[in-house]
Write a protein that holds these residues in place. Structure first.
Motif, PDB file in Angstrom:
ATOM      1  N   ASP A 249      98.852 153.014 -17.259  1.00 35.42           N
ATOM      2  CA  ASP A 249      98.681 154.407 -16.851  1.00 35.42           C
ATOM      3  C   ASP A 249      97.196 154.753 -16.687  1.00 35.42           C
ATOM      4  OD1 ASP A 249     100.001 157.070 -16.417  1.00 35.42           O
ATOM      5  OD2 ASP A 249      98.672 157.626 -18.066  1.00 35.42           O
ATOM      6  N   TYR A 250      96.363 154.201 -17.568  1.00 31.32           N
ATOM      7  CA  TYR A 250      94.925 154.417 -17.423  1.00 31.32           C
ATOM      8  C   TYR A 250      94.431 153.875 -16.087  1.00 31.32           C
ATOM      9  CZ  TYR A 250      89.942 153.832 -17.649  1.00 31.32           C
ATOM     10  OH  TYR A 250      88.609 153.863 -17.320  1.00 31.32           O
ATOM     11  N   LEU A 251      94.862 152.668 -15.732  1.00 34.92           N
ATOM     12  CA  LEU A 251      94.400 152.044 -14.496  1.00 34.92           C
ATOM     13  C   LEU A 251      94.790 152.879 -13.280  1.00 34.92           C
ATOM     14  CD1 LEU A 251      95.159 148.282 -15.237  1.00 34.92           C
ATOM     15  CD2 LEU A 251      92.903 149.359 -15.048  1.00 34.92           C
ATOM     16  N   VAL A 252      96.036 153.358 -13.252  1.00 34.69           N
ATOM     17  CA  VAL A 252      96.474 154.194 -12.129  1.00 34.69           C
ATOM     18  C   VAL A 252      95.640 155.476 -12.066  1.00 34.69           C
ATOM     19  CG1 VAL A 252      98.396 155.541 -11.197  1.00 34.69           C
ATOM     20  CG2 VAL A 252      98.817 153.258 -12.135  1.00 34.69           C
ATOM     21  N   SER A 253      95.409 156.091 -13.209  1.00 27.11           N
ATOM     22  CA  SER A 253      94.621 157.332 -13.255  1.00 27.11           C
ATOM     23  C   SER A 253      93.172 157.079 -12.844  1.00 27.11           C
ATOM     24  CB  SER A 253      94.659 157.926 -14.669  1.00 27.11           C
ATOM     25  OG  SER A 253      95.979 158.209 -15.070  1.00 27.11           O
ATOM     26  N   ALA A 254      92.577 156.024 -13.389  1.00 24.61           N
ATOM     27  CA  ALA A 254      91.175 155.719 -13.103  1.00 24.61           C
ATOM     28  C   ALA A 254      90.972 155.384 -11.633  1.00 24.61           C
ATOM     29  CB  ALA A 254      90.701 154.567 -13.983  1.00 24.61           C
ATOM     30  N   LEU A 255      91.908 154.647 -11.036  1.00 28.59           N
ATOM     31  CA  LEU A 255      91.800 154.298  -9.623  1.00 28.59           C
ATOM     32  C   LEU A 255      91.903 155.536  -8.742  1.00 28.59           C
ATOM     33  CD1 LEU A 255      93.981 151.074  -9.730  1.00 28.59           C
ATOM     34  CD2 LEU A 255      91.591 151.159  -8.983  1.00 28.59           C
ATOM     35  N   ALA A 256      92.804 156.438  -9.093  1.00 32.74           N
ATOM     36  CA  ALA A 256      92.951 157.669  -8.307  1.00 32.74           C
ATOM     37  C   ALA A 256      91.692 158.524  -8.371  1.00 32.74           C
ATOM     38  CB  ALA A 256      94.153 158.466  -8.816  1.00 32.74           C
ATOM     39  N   ILE A 257      91.023 158.518  -9.516  1.00 30.73           N
ATOM     40  CA  ILE A 257      89.820 159.328  -9.697  1.00 30.73           C
ATOM     41  C   ILE A 257      88.581 158.639  -9.135  1.00 30.73           C
ATOM     42  CG2 ILE A 257      88.259 160.299 -11.449  1.00 30.73           C
ATOM     43  CD1 ILE A 257      90.801 160.686 -13.203  1.00 30.73           C
ATOM     44  N   ASN A 258      88.406 157.369  -9.486  1.00 25.94           N
ATOM     45  CA  ASN A 258      87.190 156.650  -9.096  1.00 25.94           C
ATOM     46  C   ASN A 258      87.158 156.243  -7.627  1.00 25.94           C
ATOM     47  OD1 ASN A 258      86.241 156.826 -11.731  1.00 25.94           O
ATOM     48  ND2 ASN A 258      87.139 154.861 -12.319  1.00 25.94           N
ATOM     49  N   TYR A 259      88.343 156.136  -7.028  1.00 24.67           N
ATOM     50  CA  TYR A 259      88.406 155.730  -5.621  1.00 24.67           C
ATOM     51  C   TYR A 259      89.163 156.786  -4.808  1.00 24.67           C
ATOM     52  CZ  TYR A 259      86.827 151.262  -7.466  1.00 24.67           C
ATOM     53  OH  TYR A 259      86.097 150.279  -8.092  1.00 24.67           O
ATOM     54  N   SER A 260      88.849 158.034  -5.075  1.00 17.19           N
ATOM     55  CA  SER A 260      89.566 159.143  -4.438  1.00 17.19           C
ATOM     56  C   SER A 260      89.413 159.154  -2.922  1.00 17.19           C
ATOM     57  CB  SER A 260      89.104 160.482  -5.026  1.00 17.19           C
ATOM     58  OG  SER A 260      87.704 160.640  -4.852  1.00 17.19           O
ATOM     59  N   GLU A 261      88.261 158.725  -2.425  1.00 14.57           N
ATOM     60  CA  GLU A 261      88.056 158.709  -0.978  1.00 14.57           C
ATOM     61  C   GLU A 261      89.001 157.727  -0.295  1.00 14.57           C
ATOM     62  OE1 GLU A 261      84.018 158.055   0.070  1.00 14.57           O
ATOM     63  OE2 GLU A 261      83.265 159.833  -0.980  1.00 14.57           O
ATOM     64  N   GLN A 262      89.348 156.642  -0.975  1.00 15.39           N
ATOM     65  CA  GLN A 262      90.245 155.646  -0.406  1.00 15.39           C
ATOM     66  C   GLN A 262      91.714 156.011  -0.577  1.00 15.39           C
ATOM     67  OE1 GLN A 262      87.427 152.331  -2.266  1.00 15.39           O
ATOM     68  NE2 GLN A 262      89.169 151.412  -1.248  1.00 15.39           N
ATOM     69  N   THR A 263      92.014 156.853  -1.547  1.00 16.94           N
ATOM     70  CA  THR A 263      93.414 157.136  -1.858  1.00 16.94           C
ATOM     71  C   THR A 263      93.885 158.527  -1.428  1.00 16.94           C
ATOM     72  OG1 THR A 263      92.813 157.924  -4.085  1.00 16.94           O
ATOM     73  CG2 THR A 263      93.330 155.586  -3.846  1.00 16.94           C
ATOM     74  N   LYS A 264      92.962 159.448  -1.213  1.00 18.27           N
ATOM     75  CA  LYS A 264      93.346 160.846  -0.960  1.00 18.27           C
ATOM     76  C   LYS A 264      94.202 160.991   0.296  1.00 18.27           C
ATOM     77  CE  LYS A 264      91.510 165.545  -0.631  1.00 18.27           C
ATOM     78  NZ  LYS A 264      92.377 165.893   0.521  1.00 18.27           N
TER      79      LYS A 264
END
Length: 286
Positions: A249-264
Motif C-alpha cells: 500500500d505504501y508503494l502504490v501511495s508513494a508512486l501516485a504522489i512521487n510520480y503524479s505527472e506520469q499517473t494523473k
C-alpha cells in the motif's frame, strides 16, 4: 551518526552465506542484539564468533563492540515515537485476544519499517516506473499481497498483470520479457518451488526481480535483484500478510504522489469512466 541496520542492508550482497544468516538475525532482533555479547549472539545464530567479527569488519567497524554501540544509539533515537502506543497496548487485559493481535501486528510493522531503508523503497519505485511490463506473482499466503499490488500498479500505469504461479503456465509470459520489464514476487514459508523457479527463469532472461518475503535468508532472495523483507509472523499458525500489505500500500501511495505527472492523466480518465458508470447505474426515483 550512521544507521548500522541500513549499513547492513546495503552490504548484504557482499556478505558470505554465513554472514547473511547473522545479518538476517540482527535485522529481525535488533533490541536483543544490542545487549548480547558476541559469544551469546554466536550461540543464538549457531555460528562462530569469527564469522560475526568478520561481518563487523566488512561493514567498516573496528569490531563487534563498535557495531553494537552504534546499534544501541540508533535504537535510543528510534524509541520515543511509539512509546505512548506501546504503553496503551501493554495495559490491556491478558485475556484480550484482540489487543494481543494488535500489539503483535504493530510490532511486525515496526520490524518491517526497520528492515527496509528509504533508499530501498526509492529504488523499488524507480524500477517499477522504468518497467515496460510488470508481472506480479505468488501463491497461497502471498497471493493477497500481489493481487493488491497488481490492482494498484495497473490503475496507475496500465502495464501490470497477475500470475498465480500454481495455476498459470507462467513460462509463456516470462519467455518474451527482457531487462526492460519487471517481475515482483511474494514468497513466504513454506516457500513454493514454483515461485523460486519463476524468479530464477526471469533472472536468466535478464528480467529484474523484486521479492517481498520474510527475510534476507529466504530462498527467493538468491534470485532477486532487490529484497523487501516483511515480518510475516502471526499469533496463530499462518503467515500474516499485514506487514507486506502495508508495504504494498505504501508503494502504490508513494508512486501516485512521487510520480503524479506520469499517473494523473490515466487516473483522471479512469475516474471519469467510473463516475459515468455510477451516474448511469443509479435509477431516478422521482
Amino acid at each position: 551518526m550512521d544507521n548500522p541496520i541500513e549499513h547492513l542492508q546495503q552490504h548484504l550482497s557482499k556478505l558470505t552465506e554465513a554472514q547473511r544468516k547473522v545479518a538476517d538475525y540482527i535485522i529481525k532482533h535488533q533490541l536483543d542484539v544490542a545487549f548480547l555479547t558476541v559469544d551469546q549472539l554466536a550461540r543464538e545464530v549457531q555460528t562462530s564468533t569469527t564469522t560475526i567479527m568478520r561481518l563487523a569488519s566488512n561493514l567498516g567497524y573496528s569490531g563487534y563492540t563498535e557495531f553494537q554501540k552504534r546499534l544501541q544509539e540508533n535504537l535510543r533515537n528510534q524509541s520515543a515515537p511509539n512509546t505512548r502506543l506501546a504503553a496503551n497496548i501493554k495495559g490491556m487485559e491478558e485475556d484480550d485476544l484482540w489487543g494481543k493481535y494488535a500489539e503483535h501486528q504493530i510490532a511486525n510493522i515496526q520490524d518491517t519499517v526497520d528492515m527496509i531503508s528509504r533508499e530501498k523503497l526509492e529504488q523499488t519505485q524507480q524500477m517499477i516506473v522504468s518497467a515496460n511490463r510488470i508481472i506480479c506473482t505468488s501463491v497461497r499466503s502471498g497471493l493477497p499481497v500481489v493481487q493488491y499490488l497488481t490492482h494498484g500498479l495497473n490503475r496507475l500505469f496500465g502495464n501490470t498483470n497477475l500470475i498465480v504461479a500454481d495455476l498459470s503456465d507462467w513460462v509463456d509470459n516470462i519467455v518474451d520479457m527482457n531487462e526492460n520489464d519487471l517481475v515482483i514476487v511474494a514468497s513466504f514459508p513454506r516457500y513454493a518451488r514454483r515461485i523460486i523457479d519463476l524468479a530464477k527463469t526471469a533472472q536468466a532472461n535478464s528480467v529484474p526481480v523484486i521479492s517481498i518475503t520474510d527475510s534476507y535468508s529466504s530462498p527467493i532472495a538468491a534470485h532477486s535483484n532487490l529484497v523487501l523483507p516483511c515480518n510475516s509472523s502471526s499469533i496463530a499458525f499462518h503467515n500474516s500478510a499485514v506487514s507486506s500489505l502495508f508495504v504494498a500500500d505504501y508503494l502504490v501511495s508513494a508512486l501516485a504522489i512521487n510520480y503524479s505527472e506520469q499517473t494523473k492523466g490515466r487516473l483522471d480518465k479512469v475516474n471519469a469512466i467510473l463516475t459515468d458508470m455510477d451516474y448511469h447505474s443509479v435509477r431516478r426515483t422521482d
